[in-house]
Scaffold this motif. Structure first.
Motif, PDB file in Angstrom:
ATOM      1  N   LEU A  62      64.092  39.328  78.276  1.00 33.95           N
ATOM      2  CA  LEU A  62      64.732  40.055  79.375  1.00 33.95           C
ATOM      3  C   LEU A  62      66.231  40.193  79.140  1.00 33.95           C
ATOM      4  CD1 LEU A  62      62.894  38.527  82.477  1.00 33.95           C
ATOM      5  CD2 LEU A  62      62.717  40.863  81.624  1.00 33.95           C
ATOM      6  N   GLN A 109      67.775  40.223  76.225  1.00 29.58           N
ATOM      7  CA  GLN A 109      67.997  41.195  75.147  1.00 29.58           C
ATOM      8  C   GLN A 109      67.823  42.616  75.668  1.00 29.58           C
ATOM      9  OE1 GLN A 109      65.140  39.642  72.331  1.00 29.58           O
ATOM     10  NE2 GLN A 109      66.714  38.569  71.166  1.00 29.58           N
ATOM     11  N   SER A 110      66.844  42.812  76.538  1.00 37.22           N
ATOM     12  CA  SER A 110      66.637  44.126  77.133  1.00 37.22           C
ATOM     13  C   SER A 110      67.838  44.535  77.980  1.00 37.22           C
ATOM     14  CB  SER A 110      65.365  44.110  77.986  1.00 37.22           C
ATOM     15  OG  SER A 110      65.186  45.347  78.635  1.00 37.22           O
ATOM     16  N   GLN A 120      70.646  45.591  75.698  1.00 36.43           N
ATOM     17  CA  GLN A 120      70.409  46.932  75.157  1.00 36.43           C
ATOM     18  C   GLN A 120      70.684  48.001  76.210  1.00 36.43           C
ATOM     19  OE1 GLN A 120      66.379  46.553  73.755  1.00 36.43           O
ATOM     20  NE2 GLN A 120      67.003  45.658  71.801  1.00 36.43           N
ATOM     21  N   THR A 121      70.271  47.743  77.442  1.00 37.59           N
ATOM     22  CA  THR A 121      70.530  48.692  78.527  1.00 37.59           C
ATOM     23  C   THR A 121      72.035  48.841  78.746  1.00 37.59           C
ATOM     24  OG1 THR A 121      68.435  48.144  79.586  1.00 37.59           O
ATOM     25  CG2 THR A 121      70.110  49.158  80.967  1.00 37.59           C
TER      26      THR A 121
END
Length: 102
Positions: free
Chosen positions: A50, A52-53, A56-57
């Motif tokens: 989560l 890492q996501s 990235q976002t």
């Protein structure tokens, strides 16, 4: 004499049985601790995914904001150049009008 030997053997067996039961309880406790540790690792893995996501976002949002800012900067530069050109045109027209009057 045989009875005493049988009682001694029974005592030894009881001691071994108690030791085996204690070892079995320790093994069960260790297995429970291992299961809890594995669950914690799974939780941490999900949290990392989560995170890492989210990174990235945020990176995508930053790139989009930079792109928008660059576009706005370019538009402002074009508008400023247009204003400068219009001002130069007005000055040149005024100068020519003065020349024509003179």
């Amino acid at each position: 004499e045989a009875l005493a030997a049988a009682e001694a053997a029974a005592t030894t067996l009881r001691t071994q049985l108690a030791t085996a039961a204690a070892n079995n309880k320790s093994a069960a406790s260790a297995a429970a601790a291992l299961t809890a540790a594995e669950a914690k690792v799974d939780d941490l893995s999900r949290a990392l995914a989560l995170s890492q996501s989210a990174v990235q976002t945020a990176e995508r949002a930053t790139a989009e904001a930079k792109s928008r800012a660059d576009t706005e900067s370019a538009r402002a530069a074009v508008a400023e150049a247009g204003v400068d050109a219009a001002a130069r045109g007005e000055r040149e027209a005024a100068a020519k009008a003065k020349e024509a009057q003179a």
